[in-house]
Design a protein around this motif. Structure first.
Motif, PDB file in Angstrom:
ATOM      1  N   SER A 106       0.935  -1.431   0.032  1.00 34.08           N
ATOM      2  CA  SER A 106      -0.108   0.007  -0.055  1.00 34.08           C
ATOM      3  C   SER A 106       0.959   1.111   0.032  1.00 34.08           C
ATOM      4  CB  SER A 106      -1.165   0.065   1.144  1.00 34.08           C
ATOM      5  OG  SER A 106      -0.220   0.211   2.341  1.00 34.08           O
ATOM      6  N   VAL A 107       2.071   1.130   0.537  1.00 34.47           N
ATOM      7  CA  VAL A 107       2.829   2.492   0.741  1.00 34.47           C
ATOM      8  C   VAL A 107       3.491   2.436  -0.646  1.00 34.47           C
ATOM      9  CG1 VAL A 107       5.370   3.122   1.328  1.00 34.47           C
ATOM     10  CG2 VAL A 107       3.484   2.382   3.030  1.00 34.47           C
ATOM     11  N   ASP A 108       3.954   1.564  -1.453  1.00 40.22           N
ATOM     12  CA  ASP A 108       4.158   1.480  -2.720  1.00 40.22           C
ATOM     13  C   ASP A 108       3.278   2.043  -3.504  1.00 40.22           C
ATOM     14  OD1 ASP A 108       6.875   0.658  -2.230  1.00 40.22           O
ATOM     15  OD2 ASP A 108       6.558  -1.446  -2.745  1.00 40.22           O
ATOM     16  N   GLU A 109       2.144   1.705  -3.426  1.00 37.96           N
ATOM     17  CA  GLU A 109       1.156   2.178  -4.451  1.00 37.96           C
ATOM     18  C   GLU A 109       0.414   3.485  -4.040  1.00 37.96           C
ATOM     19  OE1 GLU A 109      -2.096  -0.705  -3.233  1.00 37.96           O
ATOM     20  OE2 GLU A 109      -1.144  -2.155  -4.362  1.00 37.96           O
ATOM     21  N   GLN A 110       0.714   4.053  -2.758  1.00 31.94           N
ATOM     22  CA  GLN A 110       0.631   5.468  -2.527  1.00 31.94           C
ATOM     23  C   GLN A 110       1.780   6.198  -3.148  1.00 31.94           C
ATOM     24  OE1 GLN A 110       0.441   5.899   1.495  1.00 31.94           O
ATOM     25  NE2 GLN A 110      -1.538   4.809   1.901  1.00 31.94           N
ATOM     26  N   TRP A 111       2.984   5.744  -3.340  1.00 34.35           N
ATOM     27  CA  TRP A 111       3.961   6.555  -3.786  1.00 34.35           C
ATOM     28  C   TRP A 111       3.893   6.834  -5.347  1.00 34.35           C
ATOM     29  CZ3 TRP A 111       7.768   9.804  -2.516  1.00 34.35           C
ATOM     30  CH2 TRP A 111       8.891   9.701  -3.396  1.00 34.35           C
ATOM     31  N   GLU A 112       3.329   5.517  -5.946  1.00 34.77           N
ATOM     32  CA  GLU A 112       3.147   5.499  -7.266  1.00 34.77           C
ATOM     33  C   GLU A 112       1.937   6.436  -7.714  1.00 34.77           C
ATOM     34  OE1 GLU A 112       4.834   4.417  -9.982  1.00 34.77           O
ATOM     35  OE2 GLU A 112       6.346   3.774  -8.177  1.00 34.77           O
ATOM     36  N   ALA A 113       0.956   6.426  -7.011  1.00 35.21           N
ATOM     37  CA  ALA A 113      -0.086   7.359  -7.200  1.00 35.21           C
ATOM     38  C   ALA A 113       0.431   8.809  -7.055  1.00 35.21           C
ATOM     39  CB  ALA A 113      -1.353   7.036  -6.230  1.00 35.21           C
ATOM     40  N   ARG A 114       1.151   9.256  -6.088  1.00 29.51           N
ATOM     41  CA  ARG A 114       1.747  10.403  -5.687  1.00 29.51           C
ATOM     42  C   ARG A 114       2.413  10.990  -7.018  1.00 29.51           C
ATOM     43  NH1 ARG A 114       2.938  10.109   0.631  1.00 29.51           N
ATOM     44  NH2 ARG A 114       0.886  10.378   1.280  1.00 29.51           N
ATOM     45  N   LYS A 115       3.296  10.016  -7.419  1.00 32.85           N
ATOM     46  CA  LYS A 115       4.218  10.371  -8.435  1.00 32.85           C
ATOM     47  C   LYS A 115       3.456  10.557 -10.092  1.00 32.85           C
ATOM     48  CE  LYS A 115       8.117   8.120 -10.598  1.00 32.85           C
ATOM     49  NZ  LYS A 115       8.980   6.845 -10.511  1.00 32.85           N
ATOM     50  N   LYS A 116       2.242   9.841 -10.105  1.00 34.98           N
ATOM     51  CA  LYS A 116       1.428   9.809 -11.066  1.00 34.98           C
ATOM     52  C   LYS A 116       0.676  11.310 -11.141  1.00 34.98           C
ATOM     53  CE  LYS A 116      -0.172   5.728 -12.940  1.00 34.98           C
ATOM     54  NZ  LYS A 116      -1.239   4.871 -13.049  1.00 34.98           N
ATOM     55  N   ALA A 117       0.159  11.551  -9.895  1.00 32.52           N
ATOM     56  CA  ALA A 117      -0.647  12.844  -9.699  1.00 32.52           C
ATOM     57  C   ALA A 117       0.232  14.018  -9.992  1.00 32.52           C
ATOM     58  CB  ALA A 117      -1.008  12.911  -8.333  1.00 32.52           C
ATOM     59  N   GLY A 118       1.603  13.769  -9.389  1.00 33.76           N
ATOM     60  CA  GLY A 118       2.577  15.094  -9.735  1.00 33.76           C
ATOM     61  C   GLY A 118       3.027  15.144 -11.107  1.00 33.76           C
ATOM     62  N   LYS A 119       3.230  14.234 -11.882  1.00 27.02           N
ATOM     63  CA  LYS A 119       3.493  14.239 -13.473  1.00 27.02           C
ATOM     64  C   LYS A 119       2.267  15.044 -13.996  1.00 27.02           C
ATOM     65  CE  LYS A 119       5.228  11.665 -17.022  1.00 27.02           C
ATOM     66  NZ  LYS A 119       5.291  11.523 -17.916  1.00 27.02           N
ATOM     67  N   ALA A 120       1.095  14.470 -13.602  1.00 26.25           N
ATOM     68  CA  ALA A 120      -0.323  14.993 -14.229  1.00 26.25           C
ATOM     69  C   ALA A 120      -0.235  16.579 -13.811  1.00 26.25           C
ATOM     70  CB  ALA A 120      -1.332  14.291 -13.785  1.00 26.25           C
TER      71      ALA A 120
END
Length: 132
Positions: A106-120
């Motif tokens: 879940s931490v990895d998934e949260q990190w990926e979601a933040r990374k994706k949101a930041g890129k967007a």
């Protein structure tokens, strides 16, 4: 069932060898008393002399250094290297286990979601400035 004080009184009248035989017989076949049985077996040599008058002889046998240590008690290079490798392996293994656990995923998934949101968000800002 016999009272504890009666058993203690009867056991105190036994010789050391007789008492050890009783302890072995009682502890045999009882897994919870394995440590007691091992302790009795370690001290199986029962002194035949009176302990008050027995002469105490110091152990003068030369002590060999433990493996991986010098005679002065200093660890060898191989020992130090092995300990470092053990700790590195433990650290790597615990990190892998942490990522495989549900909370680690879940931490990895949260990190990926933040990374994706930041890129967007960065893409959105670039588009609003007219850059693509």
């Amino acid at each position: 069932m016999a009272e504890v004080r009666d058993v203690v009184a009867a056991a105190s009248e036994l010789t050391d060898a007789e008492f050890l035989a009783v302890v072995r017989a009682v502890a045999a076949g009882r897994p919870g008393l394995g440590a007691l049985l091992a302790a009795v077996d370690v001290g199986s040599a029962v002194p035949t002399e009176d302990p008050v008058t027995a002469e105490i002889v110091p152990d003068t046998t030369p002590r060999l250094p433990e493996p991986d240590y010098t005679a002065g008690g200093v660890p060898t290079f191989d020992r130090v290297r092995d300990r470092i490798e053990e700790r590195v392996g433990t650290a790597i293994g615990s990190e892998e286990l942490a990522h495989e656990s549900p909370s680690g995923r879940s931490v990895d998934e949260q990190w990926e979601a933040r990374k994706k949101a930041g890129k967007a968000k960065l893409d959105e800002i670039r588009r609003s400035l007219g850059k693509q």
